[in-house]
Design an enzyme around this catalytic site. Structure first.
Site, mmCIF file in Angstrom:
data_model
loop_
_atom_site.group_PDB
_atom_site.id
_atom_site.type_symbol
_atom_site.label_atom_id
_atom_site.label_comp_id
_atom_site.label_asym_id
_atom_site.label_seq_id
_atom_site.Cartn_x
_atom_site.Cartn_y
_atom_site.Cartn_z
ATOM 1 N N HIS A 75 -8.027 4.275 1.856
ATOM 2 C CA HIS A 75 -7.122 5.087 2.660
ATOM 3 C C HIS A 75 -7.048 6.487 2.046
ATOM 4 O O HIS A 75 -6.997 6.639 0.814
ATOM 5 C CB HIS A 75 -5.729 4.477 2.681
ATOM 6 C CG HIS A 75 -5.374 3.791 3.961
ATOM 7 N ND1 HIS A 75 -4.476 2.747 4.011
ATOM 8 C CD2 HIS A 75 -5.756 4.018 5.253
ATOM 9 C CE1 HIS A 75 -4.340 2.336 5.266
ATOM 10 N NE2 HIS A 75 -5.094 3.093 6.033
ATOM 11 N N HIS A 115 -4.461 -5.922 2.832
ATOM 12 C CA HIS A 115 -3.971 -4.683 3.462
ATOM 13 C C HIS A 115 -4.682 -4.494 4.812
ATOM 14 O O HIS A 115 -4.934 -3.387 5.236
ATOM 15 C CB HIS A 115 -4.247 -3.504 2.525
ATOM 16 C CG HIS A 115 -3.584 -2.218 2.886
ATOM 17 N ND1 HIS A 115 -2.284 -2.130 3.335
ATOM 18 C CD2 HIS A 115 -4.052 -0.933 2.845
ATOM 19 C CE1 HIS A 115 -1.986 -0.860 3.550
ATOM 20 N NE2 HIS A 115 -3.041 -0.121 3.264
ATOM 21 N N HIS A 163 5.408 4.374 -4.484
ATOM 22 C CA HIS A 163 4.817 4.711 -3.177
ATOM 23 C C HIS A 163 5.760 4.246 -2.059
ATOM 24 O O HIS A 163 5.361 3.600 -1.100
ATOM 25 C CB HIS A 163 3.463 4.021 -3.094
ATOM 26 C CG HIS A 163 2.582 4.398 -1.935
ATOM 27 N ND1 HIS A 163 3.027 5.005 -0.792
ATOM 28 C CD2 HIS A 163 1.251 4.183 -1.747
ATOM 29 C CE1 HIS A 163 2.017 5.174 0.057
ATOM 30 N NE2 HIS A 163 0.922 4.693 -0.515
ATOM 31 N N ASP A 201 -4.734 8.671 1.564
ATOM 32 C CA ASP A 201 -3.661 9.047 0.644
ATOM 33 C C ASP A 201 -3.875 8.504 -0.763
ATOM 34 O O ASP A 201 -3.187 8.934 -1.698
ATOM 35 C CB ASP A 201 -2.290 8.623 1.186
ATOM 36 C CG ASP A 201 -2.168 7.128 1.438
ATOM 37 O OD1 ASP A 201 -3.062 6.573 2.088
ATOM 38 O OD2 ASP A 201 -1.158 6.522 1.007
ATOM 39 N N HIS A 224 -8.181 0.956 -2.644
ATOM 40 C CA HIS A 224 -8.736 0.948 -1.294
ATOM 41 C C HIS A 224 -9.034 2.385 -0.895
ATOM 42 O O HIS A 224 -8.767 3.325 -1.665
ATOM 43 C CB HIS A 224 -7.803 0.250 -0.296
ATOM 44 C CG HIS A 224 -6.493 0.933 -0.067
ATOM 45 N ND1 HIS A 224 -5.522 1.027 -1.034
ATOM 46 C CD2 HIS A 224 -5.975 1.550 1.025
ATOM 47 C CE1 HIS A 224 -4.463 1.666 -0.556
ATOM 48 N NE2 HIS A 224 -4.724 2.005 0.698
ATOM 49 N N ASP A 260 -1.516 -1.199 -2.105
ATOM 50 C CA ASP A 260 -0.920 -1.527 -0.804
ATOM 51 C C ASP A 260 -1.347 -2.931 -0.392
ATOM 52 O O ASP A 260 -2.544 -3.205 -0.248
ATOM 53 C CB ASP A 260 -1.395 -0.542 0.268
ATOM 54 C CG ASP A 260 -0.937 0.883 0.023
ATOM 55 O OD1 ASP A 260 -0.264 1.126 -0.993
ATOM 56 O OD2 ASP A 260 -1.257 1.760 0.850
#
Length: 285
Positions: A74, A162, A249, A76, A72, A185
């Site tokens: 995001h 997510h 994570h 991070d 994805h 995630d």
């Protein structure tokens, strides 16, 4: 040992946790990224903080990667994608494309990344007579199904949950009857169950809701509703018949010496092998 390939002749897939950290910087944990070695190929999943340095620690370089897969968008999980692109480019002796596979809007992210790198590209081409080409990147946006296949190694994607981060995808890597899942995630969902069914290794971002709920900051507590808790990850692993559950994570950043506590929470719901991830932890199947 962390960072070293296993030497057993029957190993089909190696999983190296390049980065097990979360968005809060930590001196001992790089950002989200996982390396999979199989069938002579090196596949990188996500590109968090310091991914290139951790690749080097694992004995690899960006130029050795067959593909990069994003779960994805995001920050991070993609913040050092630019380092993979740049290092792949400047260490190549001839034009070579870096394949980046990810969900919808990955192309827009890469376009922005290349725009950001434009001055650097200009400077390096002006300075080096043997560097006459710009970085070449092939972006493939995926939703599900087989997304990459070569030399007996197959990568399948499926939509996971997510939200509000949409779309998000998880990946299943298969070779010679063995399977590894890189979930990224997500909360438990049908797509995740389908990916994990019968897998040898299931790598999952995990959260301790008992700890996060104590933090007096709503922005931090918001993370509870779109990550799997340790318990939920263990229940997914048990439901899917997974052999090994890898916790990565971790949110919040685990206290020193707390690995057994995290693993014990999972063991209440899953009787298979549980691996508490540190940077460069390696699992082989």
């Amino acid at each position: 040992m962390p960072g070293l390939l296993a030497t057993e002749v029957d190993v089909t897939i190696d999983v190296v946790l390049l980065g097990t950290g979360n968005p809060v910087p930590d001196a001992h944990r790089a950002g989200a990224a996982t390396l999979v070695r199989s069938g002579g190929h090196l596949l990188c999943f996500d590109a968090g903080r310091a991914v290139t340095m951790r690749l080097a620690a694992a004995g690899a370089m960006p130029g050795m990667l067959s593909a990069v897969f994003l779960t994805h968008l995001h920050s991070d999980h993609i913040v050092d994608l630019n380092d993979l692109v740049t290092t792949h480019w400047v260490t190549s002796m001839e034009p070579r494309s870096l394949r980046i596979i990810g969900p919808r809007r990955t192309g827009a992210v890469v376009d922005g990344l290349l725009a950001m790198l434009a001055p650097d590209v200009e400077y390096r081409i002006a300075h080096h007579a043997d560097l006459t080409w710009a970085p070449e990147v092939e972006v493939i946006e995926v939703e599900g199904g087989v997304v990459w296949e070569a030399d007996g190694v197959r990568v399948t994607a499926a939509a996971i949950d997510h939200r509000p981060v949409e779309p998000t995808v998880g990946y299943r890597i298969e070779c010679e009857g063995r399977a590894v899942v890189i979930a990224g995630d997500t909360v438990p969902c049908a797509g995740l169950d389908a990916l994990c069914a019968g897998a040898d290794v299931y790598v999952q971002t995990v959260l301790r809701d008992d700890l996060v709920s104590l933090v007096p900051l709503q922005r931090f507590r918001d993370t509870i509703d779109y990550h799997s808790t340790v318990v939920q990850a263990a229940q997914t692993a048990a439901r899917a018949g997974v052999r090994t559950l890898v916790l990565t994570h971790q949110v919040p950043t685990p206290a020193p010496g707390s690995a057994a506590e995290w693993a014990a929470l999972a063991a209440e719901h899953f009787d298979g092998e549980i691996v508490f991830g540190e940077d460069l932890t390696t699992v082989s199947v």
